[in-house]
Design a protein around this motif. Structure first.
Motif, mmCIF file in Angstrom:
data_model
loop_
_atom_site.group_PDB
_atom_site.id
_atom_site.type_symbol
_atom_site.label_atom_id
_atom_site.label_comp_id
_atom_site.label_asym_id
_atom_site.label_seq_id
_atom_site.Cartn_x
_atom_site.Cartn_y
_atom_site.Cartn_z
ATOM 1 N N PHE A 100 11.299 10.947 -13.503
ATOM 2 C CA PHE A 100 12.132 11.393 -14.572
ATOM 3 C C PHE A 100 11.374 12.652 -15.270
ATOM 4 C CE2 PHE A 100 14.996 7.673 -14.076
ATOM 5 C CZ PHE A 100 16.145 8.399 -14.025
ATOM 6 N N ALA A 101 9.897 12.384 -15.651
ATOM 7 C CA ALA A 101 9.311 13.392 -16.036
ATOM 8 C C ALA A 101 9.232 14.604 -15.280
ATOM 9 C CB ALA A 101 8.047 12.734 -16.464
ATOM 10 N N SER A 102 9.266 14.499 -14.227
ATOM 11 C CA SER A 102 9.338 15.573 -13.121
ATOM 12 C C SER A 102 10.465 16.448 -13.358
ATOM 13 C CB SER A 102 9.081 15.338 -11.459
ATOM 14 O OG SER A 102 8.072 14.223 -11.434
ATOM 15 N N ILE A 103 11.571 15.539 -13.396
ATOM 16 C CA ILE A 103 12.848 16.284 -13.314
ATOM 17 C C ILE A 103 13.040 17.145 -14.834
ATOM 18 C CG2 ILE A 103 15.395 16.032 -13.413
ATOM 19 C CD1 ILE A 103 14.881 13.681 -11.753
ATOM 20 N N TYR A 104 12.633 16.371 -16.021
ATOM 21 C CA TYR A 104 12.582 17.148 -17.192
ATOM 22 C C TYR A 104 11.838 18.076 -17.102
ATOM 23 C CZ TYR A 104 12.214 17.614 -22.141
ATOM 24 O OH TYR A 104 12.196 17.917 -23.445
ATOM 25 N N SER A 105 10.448 18.223 -16.646
ATOM 26 C CA SER A 105 9.706 19.217 -16.828
ATOM 27 C C SER A 105 9.938 20.317 -16.087
ATOM 28 C CB SER A 105 7.980 18.839 -16.457
ATOM 29 O OG SER A 105 7.915 18.984 -15.195
ATOM 30 N N ILE A 147 9.192 5.604 -11.152
ATOM 31 C CA ILE A 147 10.465 5.967 -11.775
ATOM 32 C C ILE A 147 10.449 6.888 -13.032
ATOM 33 C CG2 ILE A 147 12.573 5.313 -12.847
ATOM 34 C CD1 ILE A 147 12.227 2.620 -10.915
ATOM 35 N N LEU A 148 9.372 6.632 -13.833
ATOM 36 C CA LEU A 148 8.968 7.145 -15.135
ATOM 37 C C LEU A 148 8.749 8.620 -14.604
ATOM 38 C CD1 LEU A 148 8.918 6.322 -17.976
ATOM 39 C CD2 LEU A 148 6.724 6.096 -17.937
ATOM 40 N N ILE A 149 7.709 8.708 -13.754
ATOM 41 C CA ILE A 149 6.999 10.117 -13.408
ATOM 42 C C ILE A 149 8.284 10.967 -12.697
ATOM 43 C CG2 ILE A 149 5.137 11.193 -12.136
ATOM 44 C CD1 ILE A 149 3.519 8.787 -12.334
ATOM 45 N N TYR A 171 0.806 -1.366 0.117
ATOM 46 C CA TYR A 171 -0.014 -0.036 -0.071
ATOM 47 C C TYR A 171 0.776 1.289 -0.127
ATOM 48 C CZ TYR A 171 -4.102 2.827 0.179
ATOM 49 O OH TYR A 171 -5.050 3.693 -0.032
ATOM 50 N N GLY A 172 2.172 1.061 0.535
ATOM 51 C CA GLY A 172 3.106 2.389 0.704
ATOM 52 C C GLY A 172 3.254 2.357 -0.882
ATOM 53 N N LEU A 173 3.089 1.545 -1.627
ATOM 54 C CA LEU A 173 3.767 2.080 -3.062
ATOM 55 C C LEU A 173 2.637 2.770 -3.788
ATOM 56 C CD1 LEU A 173 4.776 -1.481 -4.716
ATOM 57 C CD2 LEU A 173 6.148 0.567 -4.210
ATOM 58 N N TRP A 174 1.386 2.569 -3.346
ATOM 59 C CA TRP A 174 0.330 3.229 -4.037
ATOM 60 C C TRP A 174 0.446 4.900 -3.370
ATOM 61 C CZ3 TRP A 174 -3.019 4.333 -7.664
ATOM 62 C CH2 TRP A 174 -4.193 5.121 -7.221
ATOM 63 N N LEU A 175 0.675 5.029 -2.006
ATOM 64 C CA LEU A 175 0.978 6.267 -1.717
ATOM 65 C C LEU A 175 2.222 7.031 -2.227
ATOM 66 C CD1 LEU A 175 0.372 5.702 2.248
ATOM 67 C CD2 LEU A 175 -1.102 6.880 0.299
ATOM 68 N N THR A 176 3.165 6.354 -2.491
ATOM 69 C CA THR A 176 4.420 6.966 -2.919
ATOM 70 C C THR A 176 4.099 6.964 -4.712
ATOM 71 O OG1 THR A 176 5.595 5.085 -2.314
ATOM 72 C CG2 THR A 176 6.815 6.226 -3.771
ATOM 73 N N PHE A 177 3.253 6.481 -5.328
ATOM 74 C CA PHE A 177 2.834 6.692 -6.490
ATOM 75 C C PHE A 177 2.091 8.097 -6.480
ATOM 76 C CE2 PHE A 177 -0.407 6.014 -9.874
ATOM 77 C CZ PHE A 177 0.280 6.058 -10.940
ATOM 78 N N CYS A 233 2.355 10.579 -4.360
ATOM 79 C CA CYS A 233 3.253 11.766 -4.046
ATOM 80 C C CYS A 233 4.068 11.815 -5.288
ATOM 81 C CB CYS A 233 4.279 11.002 -2.778
ATOM 82 S SG CYS A 233 3.499 10.887 -1.278
ATOM 83 N N THR A 234 4.329 10.995 -6.100
ATOM 84 C CA THR A 234 5.205 11.347 -7.332
ATOM 85 C C THR A 234 4.478 12.024 -8.405
ATOM 86 O OG1 THR A 234 6.152 9.110 -6.635
ATOM 87 C CG2 THR A 234 6.875 10.097 -8.860
ATOM 88 N N ILE A 235 2.916 11.595 -8.407
ATOM 89 C CA ILE A 235 2.316 12.554 -9.391
ATOM 90 C C ILE A 235 2.185 13.754 -9.077
ATOM 91 C CG2 ILE A 235 0.082 12.729 -10.220
ATOM 92 C CD1 ILE A 235 -0.623 9.747 -9.989
ATOM 93 N N SER A 236 1.895 14.067 -7.269
ATOM 94 C CA SER A 236 1.660 15.312 -6.860
ATOM 95 C C SER A 236 3.241 16.238 -7.131
ATOM 96 C CB SER A 236 1.589 15.283 -5.379
ATOM 97 O OG SER A 236 1.554 16.538 -4.845
ATOM 98 N N ILE A 237 4.245 15.449 -6.996
ATOM 99 C CA ILE A 237 5.571 16.214 -7.254
ATOM 100 C C ILE A 237 5.572 16.654 -8.655
ATOM 101 C CG2 ILE A 237 8.080 15.871 -7.330
ATOM 102 C CD1 ILE A 237 7.373 16.430 -4.753
ATOM 103 N N PHE A 238 5.278 15.866 -9.704
ATOM 104 C CA PHE A 238 5.354 16.018 -11.147
ATOM 105 C C PHE A 238 4.162 17.324 -11.365
ATOM 106 C CE2 PHE A 238 3.122 15.358 -15.278
ATOM 107 C CZ PHE A 238 4.010 15.744 -16.059
ATOM 108 N N TYR A 239 3.009 17.479 -11.034
ATOM 109 C CA TYR A 239 2.494 18.642 -11.231
ATOM 110 C C TYR A 239 2.902 19.724 -10.472
ATOM 111 C CZ TYR A 239 -1.289 15.868 -13.419
ATOM 112 O OH TYR A 239 -2.128 15.087 -14.278
ATOM 113 N N ASN A 240 3.626 19.523 -9.340
ATOM 114 C CA ASN A 240 4.492 20.801 -8.718
ATOM 115 C C ASN A 240 5.456 21.377 -9.676
ATOM 116 O OD1 ASN A 240 4.092 21.705 -5.728
ATOM 117 N ND2 ASN A 240 3.818 19.557 -5.469
ATOM 118 N N THR A 241 5.986 20.488 -10.427
ATOM 119 C CA THR A 241 7.048 21.162 -11.292
ATOM 120 C C THR A 241 6.207 21.954 -12.558
ATOM 121 O OG1 THR A 241 7.213 19.112 -12.654
ATOM 122 C CG2 THR A 241 8.761 19.436 -10.646
ATOM 123 N N LEU A 242 5.254 21.416 -12.750
ATOM 124 C CA LEU A 242 4.430 22.175 -13.866
ATOM 125 C C LEU A 242 4.047 23.355 -13.755
ATOM 126 C CD1 LEU A 242 2.487 19.221 -15.820
ATOM 127 C CD2 LEU A 242 4.525 20.395 -16.632
#
Lengths: 66, 258
Positions: free
Chosen positions: B243-248, B239-241, B157-163, B165-174
């Motif tokens: 990397f996408a966050s760093i790129y964006s 991992i993909l998201i 379930y921690g993986l789902w929470l991590t997922f 968090c990662t989406i949130s960080i991605f939108y944070n960079t946008l």
């Protein structure tokens, strides 16, 4: 009603109530220290005290000004 | 430099009391339902019940009790996580703190990764503490459940929470609006959950199915293969998201500096 109160094992429920209380205290301490909040300062005092659990959370997320 | 940044993040989260209130809220979420359901018969008796009607309450197994906590995390836990992380980078960009930090020799990659790690450390610690509390109450009120099962719940379930968090960080960079970050993160999560339930068995590997498969694991005791697939897909997507966050983040700052 009295029977129900007696039938509840308070040592089980106590942590739940204590945690709520701690949350409220931390919210109040933080509120007392800050000079400015998002929105009226007094409104947040009432929110922290009167909304169980949710009040302090709302304050920490929306009320604090970074 | 990364450790300095990471320590700064931890200190900041300590000062704004996140390290106190988030674990407390996660404990409350975890123990709320197991306690209420345990006392439900008494509560119904106290309010008088419905005239003469016999209410059959299901007997909850320890696995059900643990799943009660997990389902609280799926709704309110996710909401708290999203609201907590909505300003991670976006509000620093708005207030100009970001420019102060990036004047120092900090690479964009390290900056994003540190933000991600500090968010994860907070969420994982709170989640682990919360699940331990849930386990304690489950054993006390509903019966034994092996500790390894609890570890499995925490990991998967921690993986789902991590997922999330990662989406949130991605939108944070946008974007630099915290509100928009929260809206987009919740929207994305809802769309993923909706698509997953829409396609049924064809999307058994979807990260949104992690909790469904967990329930199966708790009931049967063996790890379903779909759970492993979901976990692998989740890790790859995380991992993909990232990397996408760093790129964006690089793109956005690059465009702004020109």
């Amino acid at each position: 009603m009295l029977e129900v109160i007696e039938s509840i094992n308070w040592s089980l429920v106590a942590p739940f109530i204590v945690i709520q209380f701690i949350l409220m205290i931390i919210g109040l301490v933080d509120w007392a220290k800050t000079k400015q909040t998002n929105g009226p300062r007094w409104m947040w005092l009432f929110i922290i005290i009167f909304l169980n659990i949710i009040g302090p959370i709302l304050y920490f997320i929306f009320g604090r000004r970074e | 430099m990364t450790t300095v940044l990471f320590k700064k993040e931890l200190l900041e989260n300590w000062r704004n009391k996140k390290w106190i209130w988030v674990p407390l809220v996660f404990i409350l979420l975890a123990i709320m339902d197991p306690i209420t359901n345990y006392y439900l018969p008494e509560i119904l008796d106290a309010v008088g019940g419905i005239d003469g009607a016999v209410i059959e309450l299901p007997d909850f197994s320890p696995a059900d009790a643990i799943m009660m906590s997990v389902s609280q995390y799926s709704t309110l836990g996710v909401l708290v996580t999203v609201l907590l992380s909505m300003g991670a980078i976006s509000s620093e960009r708005k207030s100009g703190v970001l420019d102060l930090v990036l004047v120092k020799p900090v690479s964009y990659t390290k900056f994003v990764v540190t933000k991600w790690l500090s968010l994860l450390s907070l969420i994982w610690s709170s989640f682990i503490i919360g699940m331990l509390a849930s386990w304690y109450y489950t054993v006390l009120l509903y019966g034994e459940i092996p500790f390894t099962m609890l570890l499995a719940v925490i990991f998967y379930y921690g993986l789902w929470l991590t997922f999330i968090c990662t989406i949130s960080i991605f939108y944070n960079t946008l974007t630099h609006s915290p509100g928009l970050v929260a809206f987009l993160t919740i929207g994305t999560t809802l769309v993923i959950s909706l698509l997953t339930s829409l396609f049924g068995t064809r999307t058994a590997w979807s990260p949104a199915n992690l909790s469904t498969h967990l329930q199966e694991l708790l009931i049967t005791g063996d790890v379903p293969s779909a759970l492993i697939y979901s976990a692998i897909v989740s890790i790859l997507l995380i991992i993909l998201i990232l990397f996408a966050s760093i790129y964006s983040f690089k793109q956005v700052l690059h465009n702004r500096n020109e």
